[in-house]
Design a protein around this motif. Structure first.
Motif, PDB file in Angstrom:
ATOM      1  N   ARG A 141      80.094 -62.898 111.735  1.00 21.43           N
ATOM      2  CA  ARG A 141      79.464 -64.185 111.476  1.00 21.43           C
ATOM      3  C   ARG A 141      79.096 -64.861 112.788  1.00 21.43           C
ATOM      4  O   ARG A 141      79.887 -64.842 113.725  1.00 21.43           O
ATOM      5  N   ASP A 142      77.904 -65.451 112.852  1.00 19.10           N
ATOM      6  CA  ASP A 142      77.501 -66.216 114.032  1.00 19.10           C
ATOM      7  C   ASP A 142      78.135 -67.593 113.962  1.00 19.10           C
ATOM      8  O   ASP A 142      77.818 -68.395 113.081  1.00 19.10           O
ATOM      9  N   LEU A 143      79.034 -67.892 114.898  1.00 15.45           N
ATOM     10  CA  LEU A 143      79.765 -69.150 114.897  1.00 15.45           C
ATOM     11  C   LEU A 143      79.798 -69.731 116.304  1.00 15.45           C
ATOM     12  O   LEU A 143      79.801 -68.986 117.289  1.00 15.45           O
ATOM     13  N   PRO A 144      79.867 -71.064 116.409  1.00 15.27           N
ATOM     14  CA  PRO A 144      80.063 -71.680 117.733  1.00 15.27           C
ATOM     15  C   PRO A 144      81.385 -71.230 118.336  1.00 15.27           C
ATOM     16  O   PRO A 144      82.333 -70.885 117.613  1.00 15.27           O
ATOM     17  N   ALA A 145      81.472 -71.278 119.657  1.00 17.96           N
ATOM     18  CA  ALA A 145      82.633 -70.729 120.357  1.00 17.96           C
ATOM     19  C   ALA A 145      83.943 -71.378 119.919  1.00 17.96           C
ATOM     20  O   ALA A 145      84.937 -70.680 119.660  1.00 17.96           O
ATOM     21  N   LEU A 146      83.984 -72.709 119.830  1.00 17.53           N
ATOM     22  CA  LEU A 146      85.226 -73.377 119.478  1.00 17.53           C
ATOM     23  C   LEU A 146      85.645 -73.067 118.047  1.00 17.53           C
ATOM     24  O   LEU A 146      86.828 -72.883 117.757  1.00 17.53           O
TER      25      LEU A 146
END
Length: 238
Positions: free
Chosen positions: A152-157
């Motif tokens: 899944r493409d997710l923000p780093a945090l």
């Protein structure tokens, strides 16, 4: 040359649609028996892609992407899928690889230092235990984070938060996968030089497949949580 092209580009084998569902070690063995040749080729691709050392994190991530597809019994086109994942995740994988490697190095160094000191000073047993648990938890988190990144493409945090949550919810399968990897390399060392070809043929790909298989359920679990169900761009299979 058709046979050579097909070896790298043809669709991987599947399973009969009416076959009873397998779970646990039976499923692990079934996938391994069905995909062993793909894993050998994946191992070769990984070695070639990581020859420059700086490409090692991206090569590991690309191998993880293919391993997830094997676990989920999706069609895989090995060379295409590996190359696409390598290019897609190159910078993210490199950044996370440097960060996690540095953190693990600190944890291992602290554990080794406290272990050496604890031999003559029992007061260091407590910080030794803390360092050991923290390092093991960081390794487990790294396993979950890698699989989350390719699923899944997710923000780093948010990626880090979900990886931590998965590690708290189901740490034992990841630890078992890491133990399996340790056993692979211990076998290579103990039976050297008979085992000289193990790393070249399957150690890397089989180890990554074990990690993907071990953490997959926890990753799916945290991705299915209400907070994780907001729209995100998925990795396209085709």
């Amino acid at each position: 040359m058709q046979w050579l092209r097909d070896m790298w580009t043809k669709e991987g084998p599947g399973i009969p649609k009416d076959a009873p569902a397998k779970t646990g070690l039976a499923l692990f063995a079934d996938i391994l028996a069905r995909e062993w040749w793909e894993m050998i080729k994946l191992n070769i691709l990984f070695i070639l892609a990581s020859l420059f050392v700086v490409t090692l994190p991206a090569a590991l991530t690309a191998m993880a992407r293919v391993s997830v597809a094997l676990v989920e019994d999706r069609n895989t086109y090995l060379l295409r899928d590996f190359t696409e994942a390598f290019l897609r995740y190159f910078w993210r994988a490199t950044a996370w690889g440097l960060t996690l490697t540095g953190a693990l190095a600190i944890g291992v160094h602290a554990t080794a230092t406290y272990a050496a000191g604890a031999r003559g000073n029992l007061m260091l047993a407590a910080p030794l235990a803390i360092a050991l648990v923290a390092t093991a938890f960081l390794a487990v988190t790294a396993c979950h984070l890698t699989m989350l990144m390719v699923m899944r493409d997710l923000p780093a945090l948010r990626l880090l938060r979900l990886a931590t949550l998965a590690s708290v919810a189901r740490p034992l399968p990841a630890l078992a996968a890491l133990a399996f990897n340790a056993a692979l390399w211990l076998t290579h060392i103990l039976f050297y030089p008979v085992s000289v070809f193990m790393p070249a043929t399957f150690n890397f790909s089989l180890g990554m497949f074990a990690v993907a298989f071990g953490v997959h359920r926890a990753v799916v679990l945290v991705l299915d949580l209400p907070e994780a169900m907001q729209p995100h761009r998925h990795f396209k299979n085709n």
